[in-house]
Scaffold this motif. Structure first.
Motif, short mmCIF file in Angstrom:
data_model
loop_
_atom_site.label_atom_id
_atom_site.label_comp_id
_atom_site.label_asym_id
_atom_site.label_seq_id
_atom_site.Cartn_x
_atom_site.Cartn_y
_atom_site.Cartn_z
N SER A 1 -36.11 21.03 -22.01
CA SER A 1 -36.66 19.75 -22.45
C SER A 1 -35.48 18.90 -22.98
N ASP B 1 -36.66 27.04 -17.80
CA ASP B 1 -37.65 26.29 -18.59
C ASP B 1 -39.07 26.64 -18.18
N SER B 2 -39.92 26.84 -19.19
CA SER B 2 -41.31 27.20 -18.91
C SER B 2 -42.26 25.99 -18.97
N LEU C 1 -43.34 23.75 -21.29
CA LEU C 1 -44.32 23.48 -22.34
C LEU C 1 -43.69 22.83 -23.58
N HIS D 1 -42.23 7.51 -29.42
CA HIS D 1 -41.60 6.35 -30.07
C HIS D 1 -40.36 6.75 -30.86
N HIS E 1 -45.29 7.89 -34.93
CA HIS E 1 -46.58 7.28 -34.56
C HIS E 1 -47.21 6.42 -35.66
N ASP F 1 -35.60 21.36 -31.87
CA ASP F 1 -36.58 21.79 -32.88
C ASP F 1 -36.44 23.25 -33.30
N VAL G 1 -37.11 13.38 -30.72
CA VAL G 1 -36.42 13.43 -29.43
C VAL G 1 -34.94 13.10 -29.63
#
Ligand code: FAD
Length: 302
Positions: free
Chosen positions: A15, A36-37, A39, A49, A139, A271, A279
């Motif tokens: 990701s 990569d899986s 998810l 955002h 958000h 993360d 992000v």
């Protein structure tokens, strides 16, 4: 994919953090395999955002664009699969995947993120990332000045109350059972006219993830537009722990300021190793891991 089984670097997790790391490493002429899986933790969020150049884009569009750019480098290969185990070898590591692939690598990057554990509240998981949100920077603007709940207790409820009040004054705390706030904390919250409701929640009513109301176990209801909540989480991938990587008290992979984990030749980014979940932070730490890892390899080879 690839017939090659030997790589300079295997990145587990493709990701934002993993792709960013791959960009730095691929451009540094390292043979890289990304496993990569598929998810990522934000997959249910309609719009992402607070990342410049991509504000408001779909999370999957940001990742797809990154993947297209990264895979233009023929040094980088991408495998859709789940890495299930890892072993140390004389020259590095072997990684085995769910579909039975075994790959050798000198170095490892874990960009595997975390798994949010949905609480046992009906409707919560359906609203997660849509109107049940974890982060006001991601958000909060979209639900500014709206009737908003904080589903939390104790220190965290206080922290959220003082933070979210910046975006809306229409706030209510739901402790979903007896409040564990101290008297001092309760007084502080009351000073700002934020009610604390201790009733147990039966259900979050919604339409396609758009919150309508909280239903309590006593059948009373409370209308709302959004709820802030931070569920517990666990590491998405257990291989770092299998290889001896230490975790912090919070359950994150322990890294230094260059994203090096506590086991030699292993890096972690995004993360999986940072409480600053965004992000932009995933992209930044992935990029650092890639550059520092390559720098170390150049030193070893010179
Ligand atoms: C609901 C929600 C909404 C969010 N909204 C925003 C927002 O608007 N703006 C913002 O900046 N941030 C937002 N975030 C935070 C942001 O999504 C994360 O910080 C970011 O996705 C972290 O990137 P990552 O690459 O570290 O991990 P992830 O994006 O979670 O990706 C980890 C990847 O590793 C893969 N993986 C894990 N284990 C294995 C394994 N064993 N083998 C192979 N692959 C594996 C997973 O399948 C996944 O593809 C949001 C987060 C959530 C939960």
């Amino acid at each position: 994919m690839t017939d090659n089984k030997k790589f300079d670097v295997i990145i587990i997790g493709g990701s934002y953090a993993g792709l960013s790391s791959a960009m730095a490493l691929g451009r540094a002429l390292r043979n890289v395999l990304i496993i990569d899986s598929g998810l990522p933790c934000n997959r249910q969020t309609p719009h992402s955002h607070n990342f410049i150049t991509q504000d408001g884009a779909k999370p999957s569009e940001i990742a797809e664009k990154a993947k297209t750019q990264v895979l233009k480098y023929d040094t980088v290969k991408f495998l859709n699969d789940l890495a299930v185990s890892g072993n140390k070898t004389e020259n590095g590591f072997t990684i085995t995947t769910k579909t039975g692939g075994t790959f050798e690598t000198k170095k490892l990057v874990f960009a595997t993120g975390v798994k949010d554990i949905m609480p046992d509240v009906k409707g919560f998981s359906e609203c997660w990332g849509i109107t049940v949100i974890h982060c006001p920077y991601c958000h909060g603007y979209e639900v500014k000045h709206e009737k908003t709940g904080i589903l939390a207790n104790g220190n965290f409820a206080l922290h959220y109350a003082q933070l979210i009040r910046n975006w809306t004054k229409e706030l209510t705390i739901f402790t979903n059972g007896k409040s564990t706030l101290t008297q001092e904390q309760t007084d502080k919250i009351s000073k700002h006219n934020i009610p604390i409701i201790e009733k147990e929640i039966a259900e979050i009513k919604h339409e396609n993830g758009n919150l309508r109301q909280i239903v309590f176990k006593d059948n009373s209801t409370f209308d709302l537009k959004a709820i802030y909540s931070r569920p517990n989480f666990e590491q998405h991938c257990k291989i770092p722990e299998m290889l001896g990587c230490e975790l912090t008290e919070e359950g994150l992979l322990k890294v230094d300021m260059f994203q090096k984990a506590t086991v030699a030749n292993i890096f972690a980014c995004g993360d999986s190793s940072s409480p600053m979940r965004s992000v932009s932070n995933a992209v930044s730490t992935g990029n650092i891991a890639g550059a520092v890892l390559n720098n170390g390899m150049t030193e070893e080879e010179f």
